[in-house]
Design a protein around this motif. Structure first.
Motif, PDB file in Angstrom:
ATOM      1  N   GLU A   1       0.861  -1.285   0.040  1.00  0.00           N
ATOM      2  CA  GLU A   1       0.000   0.028   0.060  1.00  0.00           C
ATOM      3  C   GLU A   1       0.758   1.280   0.019  1.00  0.00           C
ATOM      4  OE1 GLU A   1      -3.107   2.223   3.049  1.00  0.00           O
ATOM      5  OE2 GLU A   1      -2.879   0.211   3.039  1.00  0.00           O
ATOM      6  N   GLU A   2       1.796   1.233   0.751  1.00  0.00           N
ATOM      7  CA  GLU A   2       2.827   2.400   0.782  1.00  0.00           C
ATOM      8  C   GLU A   2       3.494   2.612  -0.526  1.00  0.00           C
ATOM      9  OE1 GLU A   2       2.815   4.490   3.035  1.00  0.00           O
ATOM     10  OE2 GLU A   2       1.719   3.715   4.617  1.00  0.00           O
ATOM     11  N   ILE A   3       3.986   1.382  -1.121  1.00  0.00           N
ATOM     12  CA  ILE A   3       4.764   1.492  -2.475  1.00  0.00           C
ATOM     13  C   ILE A   3       3.659   2.089  -3.567  1.00  0.00           C
ATOM     14  CG2 ILE A   3       5.470   0.302  -4.236  1.00  0.00           C
ATOM     15  CD1 ILE A   3       7.054  -1.399  -1.929  1.00  0.00           C
ATOM     16  N   ASP A   4       2.301   1.737  -3.477  1.00  0.00           N
ATOM     17  CA  ASP A   4       1.260   2.079  -4.216  1.00  0.00           C
ATOM     18  C   ASP A   4       1.179   3.738  -4.248  1.00  0.00           C
ATOM     19  OD1 ASP A   4       0.685  -0.258  -5.406  1.00  0.00           O
ATOM     20  OD2 ASP A   4      -0.956  -0.673  -4.150  1.00  0.00           O
ATOM     21  N   GLU A   5       1.214   4.291  -2.981  1.00  0.00           N
ATOM     22  CA  GLU A   5       1.185   5.565  -2.520  1.00  0.00           C
ATOM     23  C   GLU A   5       2.268   6.497  -3.520  1.00  0.00           C
ATOM     24  OE1 GLU A   5       0.358   6.070   1.514  1.00  0.00           O
ATOM     25  OE2 GLU A   5      -1.524   5.116   1.215  1.00  0.00           O
TER      26      GLU A   5
ATOM     27  N   GLY B   1       2.096  11.710 -10.605  1.00  0.00           N
ATOM     28  CA  GLY B   1       1.668  13.064 -10.647  1.00  0.00           C
ATOM     29  C   GLY B   1       2.818  14.030 -10.565  1.00  0.00           C
ATOM     30  N   ASN B   2       4.072  13.507 -10.826  1.00  0.00           N
ATOM     31  CA  ASN B   2       5.284  14.365 -10.790  1.00  0.00           C
ATOM     32  C   ASN B   2       5.510  15.192  -9.587  1.00  0.00           C
ATOM     33  OD1 ASN B   2       7.758  15.008 -12.160  1.00  0.00           O
ATOM     34  ND2 ASN B   2       6.894  16.830 -13.034  1.00  0.00           N
ATOM     35  N   ARG B   3       5.108  14.562  -8.316  1.00  0.00           N
ATOM     36  CA  ARG B   3       5.131  15.408  -7.090  1.00  0.00           C
ATOM     37  C   ARG B   3       6.448  14.698  -6.513  1.00  0.00           C
ATOM     38  NH1 ARG B   3      -0.143  14.768  -8.361  1.00  0.00           N
ATOM     39  NH2 ARG B   3      -0.238  12.811  -7.149  1.00  0.00           N
ATOM     40  N   VAL B   4       7.594  15.002  -6.752  1.00  0.00           N
ATOM     41  CA  VAL B   4       8.737  14.314  -6.450  1.00  0.00           C
ATOM     42  C   VAL B   4       9.126  14.678  -4.878  1.00  0.00           C
ATOM     43  CG1 VAL B   4      11.230  14.165  -6.422  1.00  0.00           C
ATOM     44  CG2 VAL B   4       9.925  14.461  -8.749  1.00  0.00           C
ATOM     45  N   GLY B   5       8.947  15.891  -4.216  1.00  0.00           N
ATOM     46  CA  GLY B   5       8.864  16.111  -2.934  1.00  0.00           C
ATOM     47  C   GLY B   5       7.899  15.028  -2.060  1.00  0.00           C
ATOM     48  N   LEU B   6       6.614  14.848  -2.580  1.00  0.00           N
ATOM     49  CA  LEU B   6       5.767  14.125  -1.624  1.00  0.00           C
ATOM     50  C   LEU B   6       6.134  12.569  -2.048  1.00  0.00           C
ATOM     51  CD1 LEU B   6       2.211  15.931  -2.566  1.00  0.00           C
ATOM     52  CD2 LEU B   6       3.580  15.891  -0.398  1.00  0.00           C
ATOM     53  N   ALA B   7       6.646  12.224  -3.223  1.00  0.00           N
ATOM     54  CA  ALA B   7       7.158  10.990  -3.420  1.00  0.00           C
ATOM     55  C   ALA B   7       8.210  10.642  -2.448  1.00  0.00           C
ATOM     56  CB  ALA B   7       7.814  10.651  -4.749  1.00  0.00           C
ATOM     57  N   ARG B   8       9.163  11.618  -2.288  1.00  0.00           N
ATOM     58  CA  ARG B   8      10.385  11.281  -1.220  1.00  0.00           C
ATOM     59  C   ARG B   8       9.605  11.156   0.097  1.00  0.00           C
ATOM     60  NH1 ARG B   8      13.958  15.342  -0.681  1.00  0.00           N
ATOM     61  NH2 ARG B   8      15.745  13.919  -0.565  1.00  0.00           N
ATOM     62  N   SER B   9       8.703  11.892   0.439  1.00  0.00           N
ATOM     63  CA  SER B   9       8.097  11.502   1.808  1.00  0.00           C
ATOM     64  C   SER B   9       7.329  10.017   1.757  1.00  0.00           C
ATOM     65  CB  SER B   9       6.937  12.728   1.946  1.00  0.00           C
ATOM     66  OG  SER B   9       7.358  13.858   2.133  1.00  0.00           O
ATOM     67  N   GLU B  10       6.850   9.849   0.786  1.00  0.00           N
ATOM     68  CA  GLU B  10       6.067   8.326   0.635  1.00  0.00           C
ATOM     69  C   GLU B  10       7.457   7.454   0.768  1.00  0.00           C
ATOM     70  OE1 GLU B  10       3.155   7.448   1.116  1.00  0.00           O
ATOM     71  OE2 GLU B  10       2.155   9.364   0.777  1.00  0.00           O
ATOM     72  N   ALA B  11       8.415   7.646   0.240  1.00  0.00           N
ATOM     73  CA  ALA B  11       9.519   6.831   0.155  1.00  0.00           C
ATOM     74  C   ALA B  11      10.198   6.482   1.943  1.00  0.00           C
ATOM     75  CB  ALA B  11      10.743   7.301  -0.505  1.00  0.00           C
ATOM     76  N   VAL B  12      10.035   7.766   2.346  1.00  0.00           N
ATOM     77  CA  VAL B  12      10.341   7.372   3.811  1.00  0.00           C
ATOM     78  C   VAL B  12       9.482   6.631   4.528  1.00  0.00           C
ATOM     79  CG1 VAL B  12      10.329   8.730   5.937  1.00  0.00           C
ATOM     80  CG2 VAL B  12      11.306   9.908   3.969  1.00  0.00           C
TER      81      VAL B  12
ATOM     82  N   PHE C   1      13.314   0.059  -9.447  1.00  0.00           N
ATOM     83  CA  PHE C   1      14.252  -0.477  -8.484  1.00  0.00           C
ATOM     84  C   PHE C   1      13.779  -0.994  -7.262  1.00  0.00           C
ATOM     85  CE2 PHE C   1      17.864   0.887 -11.174  1.00  0.00           C
ATOM     86  CZ  PHE C   1      18.526  -0.377 -11.653  1.00  0.00           C
ATOM     87  N   LEU C   2      12.738  -0.116  -6.772  1.00  0.00           N
ATOM     88  CA  LEU C   2      12.261  -0.361  -5.426  1.00  0.00           C
ATOM     89  C   LEU C   2      11.141  -1.392  -5.499  1.00  0.00           C
ATOM     90  CD1 LEU C   2      11.775   0.619  -2.344  1.00  0.00           C
ATOM     91  CD2 LEU C   2      10.254   2.352  -3.188  1.00  0.00           C
ATOM     92  N   LYS C   3      10.499  -1.229  -6.790  1.00  0.00           N
ATOM     93  CA  LYS C   3       9.133  -2.355  -7.116  1.00  0.00           C
ATOM     94  C   LYS C   3      10.140  -3.866  -7.171  1.00  0.00           C
ATOM     95  CE  LYS C   3       5.010  -3.058  -8.285  1.00  0.00           C
ATOM     96  NZ  LYS C   3       5.186  -4.657  -8.082  1.00  0.00           N
ATOM     97  N   LEU C   4      11.122  -3.502  -7.851  1.00  0.00           N
ATOM     98  CA  LEU C   4      11.816  -4.990  -8.114  1.00  0.00           C
ATOM     99  C   LEU C   4      12.158  -5.531  -6.603  1.00  0.00           C
ATOM    100  CD1 LEU C   4      13.441  -6.857 -10.233  1.00  0.00           C
ATOM    101  CD2 LEU C   4      15.284  -5.502  -9.921  1.00  0.00           C
ATOM    102  N   GLU C   5      12.683  -4.958  -5.862  1.00  0.00           N
ATOM    103  CA  GLU C   5      13.004  -5.271  -4.529  1.00  0.00           C
ATOM    104  C   GLU C   5      11.702  -5.833  -3.749  1.00  0.00           C
ATOM    105  OE1 GLU C   5      15.937  -6.209  -3.605  1.00  0.00           O
ATOM    106  OE2 GLU C   5      17.004  -4.954  -5.086  1.00  0.00           O
ATOM    107  N   PHE C   6      10.606  -4.999  -4.103  1.00  0.00           N
ATOM    108  CA  PHE C   6       9.403  -5.468  -3.260  1.00  0.00           C
ATOM    109  C   PHE C   6       8.735  -6.727  -3.776  1.00  0.00           C
ATOM    110  CE2 PHE C   6       4.548  -5.791  -3.110  1.00  0.00           C
ATOM    111  CZ  PHE C   6       4.893  -6.032  -1.627  1.00  0.00           C
ATOM    112  N   ASP C   7       8.926  -6.833  -5.147  1.00  0.00           N
ATOM    113  CA  ASP C   7       8.397  -8.086  -5.964  1.00  0.00           C
ATOM    114  C   ASP C   7       9.415  -9.201  -5.592  1.00  0.00           C
ATOM    115  OD1 ASP C   7       6.648  -6.755  -7.205  1.00  0.00           O
ATOM    116  OD2 ASP C   7       7.871  -6.746  -9.186  1.00  0.00           O
ATOM    117  N   ALA C   8      10.598  -9.172  -5.099  1.00  0.00           N
ATOM    118  CA  ALA C   8      11.526 -10.153  -4.662  1.00  0.00           C
ATOM    119  C   ALA C   8      11.127 -10.551  -2.998  1.00  0.00           C
ATOM    120  CB  ALA C   8      12.925  -9.861  -4.518  1.00  0.00           C
ATOM    121  N   LEU C   9      10.485  -9.648  -2.419  1.00  0.00           N
ATOM    122  CA  LEU C   9      10.298  -9.587  -1.081  1.00  0.00           C
ATOM    123  C   LEU C   9       8.774 -10.580  -0.910  1.00  0.00           C
ATOM    124  CD1 LEU C   9      10.091  -9.296   2.123  1.00  0.00           C
ATOM    125  CD2 LEU C   9       9.059  -7.206   1.639  1.00  0.00           C
ATOM    126  N   TRP C  10       7.864 -10.354  -1.749  1.00  0.00           N
ATOM    127  CA  TRP C  10       6.622 -11.211  -2.211  1.00  0.00           C
ATOM    128  C   TRP C  10       6.929 -12.351  -2.412  1.00  0.00           C
ATOM    129  CZ3 TRP C  10       2.505 -11.410   0.228  1.00  0.00           C
ATOM    130  CH2 TRP C  10       1.379 -12.173  -0.362  1.00  0.00           C
TER     131      TRP C  10
END
Length: 177
Positions: free
Chosen positions: A54-58, A65-76, A129-138
């Protein structure tokens, strides 16, 4: 997102090591606040992985939406939930020690994730790359393989996302401690 000052520091830091350090601090602060609000989150690895998904989807929504600042917050938040995944499901230590152990695993994995020897080119590449790591986790969860080290890689890639998006290119070797 409760750590905007740390994200601003990560963006403004001139050295790569400082950007990574501030990114790790932002994840740690989010983690400790999450633990204070919700002492125990998950009953199973599957449940933990779906919260992380769910966090990765957010995160993806903010990137699209090209909101890199908010994307960085979601990455946190992705990084913090990946550390909680490790600590709550796989770490035998008690109290803060289990979160410190999870954070140490994440720190050790930073140089093993993402593109080798260079910063990510964009938030889209970092997400890939983040999604790739999550897919490996799943996959590890699905096939009953060790998920703890893979969750550390998810957290590590979240740190790279935070430290490297919207910042000048840096060589990865400069931040490996």
């Amino acid at each position: 997102m409760r750590t905007p000052h740390l994200l601003a520091s990560a963006c403004a830091a001139s050295s790569p090591a400082d950007r990574y350090h501030h990114a790790e601090l932002a994840v740690w602060e989010e983690l400790t606040q999450s633990v204070a609000e919700h002492p125990r989150l998950w009953a199973s690895p599957e449940e933990g992985a779906m919260v992380l998904a769910e966090e990765i989807d957010e995160l993806w929504d903010e990137i699209r939406g090209n909101r890199v600042g908010l994307a960085r917050s979601e990455a946190v938040q992705v990084g913090a939930m990946a550390l909680r995944f490790i600590a709550d499901l796989y770490e035998p230590a008690h109290g803060q020690d289990r979160y410190r152990a999870a954070a140490a695993a994440q720190h050790d994995a930073v140089s093993a994730v993402g593109p080798r020897g260079r910063s990510v080119a964009s938030s889209h590449e970092a997400f890939g790359f983040l999604k790739l790591e999550f897919d490996a986790l799943w996959s590890a969860i699905r096939f009953d393989e060790p998920a703890r080290p893979v969750a550390a890689r998810v957290a590590a890639m979240a740190v790279r996302f935070i430290a490297e998006t919207a910042s000048a290119p840096a060589r990865l070797e400069a931040v490996a401690r």
